[in-house]
Design a protein around this motif. Sequence first.
Motif, PDB file in Angstrom:
ATOM      1  N   PRO A  36       0.933  -1.093   0.030  1.00 39.39           N
ATOM      2  CA  PRO A  36       0.019  -0.004   0.267  1.00 39.39           C
ATOM      3  C   PRO A  36       0.969   1.294   0.092  1.00 39.39           C
ATOM      4  O   PRO A  36       0.386   2.167  -0.308  1.00 39.39           O
ATOM      5  CB  PRO A  36      -0.832   0.012   1.190  1.00 39.39           C
ATOM      6  CG  PRO A  36      -0.064  -1.077   2.124  1.00 39.39           C
ATOM      7  CD  PRO A  36       0.681  -1.902   1.217  1.00 39.39           C
ATOM      8  N   ALA A  37       2.275   1.228   0.434  1.00 40.63           N
ATOM      9  CA  ALA A  37       3.052   2.169   0.634  1.00 40.63           C
ATOM     10  C   ALA A  37       3.462   2.821  -1.019  1.00 40.63           C
ATOM     11  O   ALA A  37       3.464   3.899  -1.289  1.00 40.63           O
ATOM     12  CB  ALA A  37       4.113   2.212   1.539  1.00 40.63           C
ATOM     13  N   GLU A  38       3.665   1.613  -1.724  1.00 40.15           N
ATOM     14  CA  GLU A  38       4.021   1.867  -2.967  1.00 40.15           C
ATOM     15  C   GLU A  38       2.728   2.257  -3.932  1.00 40.15           C
ATOM     16  O   GLU A  38       2.749   3.142  -4.906  1.00 40.15           O
ATOM     17  CB  GLU A  38       4.561   0.702  -3.769  1.00 40.15           C
ATOM     18  CG  GLU A  38       6.045   0.398  -3.195  1.00 40.15           C
ATOM     19  CD  GLU A  38       7.143   1.209  -3.876  1.00 40.15           C
ATOM     20  OE1 GLU A  38       6.741   1.698  -4.842  1.00 40.15           O
ATOM     21  OE2 GLU A  38       8.275   1.451  -3.258  1.00 40.15           O
ATOM     22  N   LEU A  83      -0.045   1.043  -9.978  1.00 43.41           N
ATOM     23  CA  LEU A  83      -1.590   0.916 -10.515  1.00 43.41           C
ATOM     24  C   LEU A  83      -2.086  -0.374 -10.535  1.00 43.41           C
ATOM     25  O   LEU A  83      -3.283  -0.329 -10.342  1.00 43.41           O
ATOM     26  CB  LEU A  83      -0.950   1.366 -12.114  1.00 43.41           C
ATOM     27  CG  LEU A  83      -2.205   1.396 -12.984  1.00 43.41           C
ATOM     28  CD1 LEU A  83      -1.784   2.531 -14.112  1.00 43.41           C
ATOM     29  CD2 LEU A  83      -2.910   0.025 -13.527  1.00 43.41           C
ATOM     30  N   VAL A  84      -1.185  -1.489 -10.716  1.00 43.36           N
ATOM     31  CA  VAL A  84      -1.945  -2.722 -10.784  1.00 43.36           C
ATOM     32  C   VAL A  84      -2.356  -3.363  -9.396  1.00 43.36           C
ATOM     33  O   VAL A  84      -3.248  -4.167  -9.290  1.00 43.36           O
ATOM     34  CB  VAL A  84      -1.074  -4.030 -11.241  1.00 43.36           C
ATOM     35  CG1 VAL A  84      -0.506  -3.485 -12.641  1.00 43.36           C
ATOM     36  CG2 VAL A  84       0.269  -4.110 -10.253  1.00 43.36           C
ATOM     37  N   ARG A  85      -2.263  -2.569  -8.259  1.00 42.54           N
ATOM     38  CA  ARG A  85      -2.571  -3.155  -6.769  1.00 42.54           C
ATOM     39  C   ARG A  85      -4.304  -3.204  -6.803  1.00 42.54           C
ATOM     40  O   ARG A  85      -4.664  -4.032  -6.346  1.00 42.54           O
ATOM     41  CB  ARG A  85      -2.028  -2.039  -5.752  1.00 42.54           C
ATOM     42  CG  ARG A  85      -2.482  -2.194  -4.515  1.00 42.54           C
ATOM     43  CD  ARG A  85      -1.836  -1.549  -3.291  1.00 42.54           C
ATOM     44  NE  ARG A  85      -2.133  -1.701  -2.217  1.00 42.54           N
ATOM     45  CZ  ARG A  85      -3.196  -1.161  -1.465  1.00 42.54           C
ATOM     46  NH1 ARG A  85      -3.661  -0.393  -2.216  1.00 42.54           N
ATOM     47  NH2 ARG A  85      -3.598  -1.508  -0.140  1.00 42.54           N
ATOM     48  N   THR A  86      -4.887  -1.882  -7.675  1.00 42.68           N
ATOM     49  CA  THR A  86      -6.247  -2.129  -7.429  1.00 42.68           C
ATOM     50  C   THR A  86      -6.955  -3.122  -8.126  1.00 42.68           C
ATOM     51  O   THR A  86      -7.867  -3.772  -7.682  1.00 42.68           O
ATOM     52  CB  THR A  86      -6.761  -0.873  -8.315  1.00 42.68           C
ATOM     53  OG1 THR A  86      -6.308   0.338  -7.500  1.00 42.68           O
ATOM     54  CG2 THR A  86      -8.279  -0.807  -8.373  1.00 42.68           C
ATOM     55  N   PHE A  87      -6.008  -3.889  -9.050  1.00 45.15           N
ATOM     56  CA  PHE A  87      -6.491  -5.066  -9.621  1.00 45.15           C
ATOM     57  C   PHE A  87      -6.356  -6.285  -8.694  1.00 45.15           C
ATOM     58  O   PHE A  87      -6.900  -7.408  -8.995  1.00 45.15           O
ATOM     59  CB  PHE A  87      -5.911  -5.390 -10.851  1.00 45.15           C
ATOM     60  CG  PHE A  87      -6.134  -4.240 -11.930  1.00 45.15           C
ATOM     61  CD1 PHE A  87      -7.335  -3.417 -11.872  1.00 45.15           C
ATOM     62  CD2 PHE A  87      -5.091  -3.862 -12.756  1.00 45.15           C
ATOM     63  CE1 PHE A  87      -7.336  -2.388 -12.902  1.00 45.15           C
ATOM     64  CE2 PHE A  87      -5.349  -2.778 -13.567  1.00 45.15           C
ATOM     65  CZ  PHE A  87      -6.353  -2.127 -13.701  1.00 45.15           C
ATOM     66  N   TYR A 102     -11.617  -0.170 -12.333  1.00 42.70           N
ATOM     67  CA  TYR A 102     -10.706   0.789 -12.967  1.00 42.70           C
ATOM     68  C   TYR A 102     -11.079   1.960 -12.583  1.00 42.70           C
ATOM     69  O   TYR A 102     -10.114   2.995 -12.476  1.00 42.70           O
ATOM     70  CB  TYR A 102     -10.454   0.417 -14.361  1.00 42.70           C
ATOM     71  CG  TYR A 102      -9.415   1.134 -15.139  1.00 42.70           C
ATOM     72  CD1 TYR A 102      -8.258   1.006 -15.292  1.00 42.70           C
ATOM     73  CD2 TYR A 102      -9.799   2.460 -15.899  1.00 42.70           C
ATOM     74  CE1 TYR A 102      -7.326   1.571 -15.792  1.00 42.70           C
ATOM     75  CE2 TYR A 102      -9.147   3.206 -16.436  1.00 42.70           C
ATOM     76  CZ  TYR A 102      -7.744   2.621 -16.773  1.00 42.70           C
ATOM     77  OH  TYR A 102      -6.734   3.306 -17.294  1.00 42.70           O
ATOM     78  N   TYR A 103     -12.289   2.379 -12.604  1.00 42.85           N
ATOM     79  CA  TYR A 103     -12.908   3.900 -12.315  1.00 42.85           C
ATOM     80  C   TYR A 103     -13.491   4.055 -11.116  1.00 42.85           C
ATOM     81  O   TYR A 103     -13.404   5.168 -10.665  1.00 42.85           O
ATOM     82  CB  TYR A 103     -14.152   3.903 -13.390  1.00 42.85           C
ATOM     83  CG  TYR A 103     -13.495   4.032 -14.924  1.00 42.85           C
ATOM     84  CD1 TYR A 103     -13.455   5.265 -15.697  1.00 42.85           C
ATOM     85  CD2 TYR A 103     -13.774   2.726 -15.715  1.00 42.85           C
ATOM     86  CE1 TYR A 103     -12.866   5.160 -17.045  1.00 42.85           C
ATOM     87  CE2 TYR A 103     -13.387   2.731 -17.172  1.00 42.85           C
ATOM     88  CZ  TYR A 103     -13.032   3.904 -17.632  1.00 42.85           C
ATOM     89  OH  TYR A 103     -12.779   3.885 -18.815  1.00 42.85           O
ATOM     90  N   TYR A 104     -13.669   3.176 -10.519  1.00 46.77           N
ATOM     91  CA  TYR A 104     -14.760   3.190  -9.178  1.00 46.77           C
ATOM     92  C   TYR A 104     -13.915   2.730  -7.971  1.00 46.77           C
ATOM     93  O   TYR A 104     -14.714   2.745  -6.729  1.00 46.77           O
ATOM     94  CB  TYR A 104     -15.908   2.632  -9.452  1.00 46.77           C
ATOM     95  CG  TYR A 104     -16.956   3.384 -10.021  1.00 46.77           C
ATOM     96  CD1 TYR A 104     -17.781   4.617  -9.358  1.00 46.77           C
ATOM     97  CD2 TYR A 104     -17.000   3.537 -11.600  1.00 46.77           C
ATOM     98  CE1 TYR A 104     -18.643   5.508  -9.945  1.00 46.77           C
ATOM     99  CE2 TYR A 104     -17.979   4.280 -12.180  1.00 46.77           C
ATOM    100  CZ  TYR A 104     -18.796   5.226 -11.375  1.00 46.77           C
ATOM    101  OH  TYR A 104     -19.600   6.061 -12.160  1.00 46.77           O
ATOM    102  N   ALA A 105     -12.921   2.148  -7.849  1.00 44.71           N
ATOM    103  CA  ALA A 105     -12.291   1.521  -6.868  1.00 44.71           C
ATOM    104  C   ALA A 105     -10.996   2.316  -6.629  1.00 44.71           C
ATOM    105  O   ALA A 105     -10.292   2.890  -7.298  1.00 44.71           O
ATOM    106  CB  ALA A 105     -11.903  -0.010  -7.023  1.00 44.71           C
ATOM    107  N   GLY A 106     -10.429   1.926  -5.151  1.00 49.82           N
ATOM    108  CA  GLY A 106      -9.001   2.383  -4.936  1.00 49.82           C
ATOM    109  C   GLY A 106      -8.846   4.039  -5.350  1.00 49.82           C
ATOM    110  O   GLY A 106      -9.514   4.846  -4.695  1.00 49.82           O
ATOM    111  N   SER A 107      -7.825   4.326  -6.127  1.00 53.99           N
ATOM    112  CA  SER A 107      -7.436   5.679  -6.574  1.00 53.99           C
ATOM    113  C   SER A 107      -8.251   5.811  -7.840  1.00 53.99           C
ATOM    114  O   SER A 107      -7.597   6.772  -8.543  1.00 53.99           O
ATOM    115  CB  SER A 107      -6.096   5.841  -6.574  1.00 53.99           C
ATOM    116  OG  SER A 107      -5.552   5.860  -5.168  1.00 53.99           O
ATOM    117  N   GLY A 108      -9.406   5.245  -8.326  1.00 49.97           N
ATOM    118  CA  GLY A 108      -9.848   5.450  -9.725  1.00 49.97           C
ATOM    119  C   GLY A 108     -10.519   7.046  -9.527  1.00 49.97           C
ATOM    120  O   GLY A 108     -10.565   7.738  -8.746  1.00 49.97           O
ATOM    121  N   VAL A 109     -10.958   7.300 -10.749  1.00 54.45           N
ATOM    122  CA  VAL A 109     -11.424   8.802 -11.007  1.00 54.45           C
ATOM    123  C   VAL A 109     -12.710   9.214 -10.313  1.00 54.45           C
ATOM    124  O   VAL A 109     -12.872  10.205  -9.698  1.00 54.45           O
ATOM    125  CB  VAL A 109     -11.595   9.059 -12.252  1.00 54.45           C
ATOM    126  CG1 VAL A 109     -10.226   9.048 -13.295  1.00 54.45           C
ATOM    127  CG2 VAL A 109     -12.519   7.850 -12.990  1.00 54.45           C
TER     128      VAL A 109
END
Length: 535
Positions: A143-145, A148-152, A443-450
């Motif tokens: 989580p510190a890094e 991009l692929v972490r959300t997947f 891709y759009y709605y989770a984690g740091s998505g837009v």
Amino acid sequence: MSTTRFGSGQPLSRRDLLRLTGLAGAAAAFSSTLGACGGPASTNSTGDTKESLTAVVGYGNNQTWDPLQTASAFAMAAMLHCYEALVEGDPLTREPYPGLAKALPEATGTRLAFELRAGAQWHDGRPVTADDVVFTYARALDPAENVLVRTFLTPWLKEVRKTGEHSVEFLLAGPFHYALQRIQTVKIVPKHVFEGRWQDAVAGKVVGSGPYRVVEQAPLSHTRFERFDAYNGTRPAVYRRMLWNSIVEAAPRVAKISGARPAVQIVENIPAANADQLRADGRTVEFADGGNNLWLMFNTARPPFDNKLVRQALHHAIDKKKMIEVGLRGKGTAGTSFINPKLVAQPAANDLGYDPGKARELLRQAGAGDLRITLLTTNTTLVADCVNVLKEGWDAIGVQSTVDAQDTKALFSKLDSGADFQVVATTQNAEQFGNDPDLLIRYYYAGSGVAPKYAKWKGPQAQELSRLLDRTSATGADGERAALVKQALDLLADQAVVYPIVFTQNGTAWDPRTLGGVRAQGYPGLNLNQAKPTG
């Protein structure tokens, strides 16, 4: 030509999921180290079409080449030829097949066991080991890094651990239907090359285990590849050499594949307006449906865009049929669902179709009858043509709109800096990462998505969407999964926070006299791992 050595780029900043522009410092640090310097893209050629393949990609090669972080169309396509995941997938269907893994694993509840392909080597000759896999996934899950692929990977993957010199085990948080598809997004990298030196990857250094190796990088010009003769996987390189030119402007890109004697064998990102002429020249031109879409994003922290009725109204005011005819030259599909209806035939209950009368009534109900909007957009030709139709529709229902167009990098830099906004319109394509509903929505709605980051969408509906996605990916029953996906699609259409207006088709043209084994794909870039010379 002067060059800069790998490693002189700026340190990697932690980018959020949908930063499309790559690392700003990487472009300046791009290097050309292993091959002779070439001229500009217009003068480069690989020569013999039996031994060499020359291609044009319609995107820059100057963004980050970090395999765990990039969303660059050029870099991602190139990496499919140079890096391998444990599991790879067909470019169109994403049907899994073994990559670095010796075989596909059998699903055993919450554990997946992989044995590496015997004799696999990195491009520098060192053997691929389980330590490389563990190293890659440790960063991917950190989580510190926040790569991009972490959300997947979250929340389904807990840990990847070594079980032998050439074997690893995945520990899952619970059953996950799309595990083999998701593993495709994580390209394994050599620990001895990149540990503590990720800035080298950002700047363009590529050391993989795939069938081709990168031998030259020229920023905003070209990338050269050579066949990696020690590759022992299932899809060995056919060509001895490849040259990929980066040509962002449409006219010179099309010119490369035009005429009686085209300068290259294949070009992607072909405008629909040029298709007939290229076919008359003897080229094969195909358009593919995919995830590329023009979407609207609303700042839900700013009234009246916190009201879903306003968001719905502005969608209902847009003549999507006209937008497809004028802006997309007929090569597109109306966004009747969050996912391209030609990929998942499940239109949303509210398709947000063109209905000016309904748009006016929704604005009246929301108390937003005197609405003035500054619409931020990107300045590509496709977006500009489509936005003209959008503005016409808004003006027709009494919404006063001003369009502020800028380059993609500038737009997302503003959003990253926390700049206030009302509405954004631009294009994106999650399908370059995968095509299952879970990924396309997250891709759009989770984690740091837009949606959570820029649109600032949160609350009960956001939590409900997350629960639906978790239930969808955990079930093994096709019928139940389809019903849950439909619920998610209906929720997204009802909320219309980040939502597609139209889906665009992606065009590819090639010379069938010299090239075969290729297919048009519905997302940016090229996959030439099965390309072969003809004639």
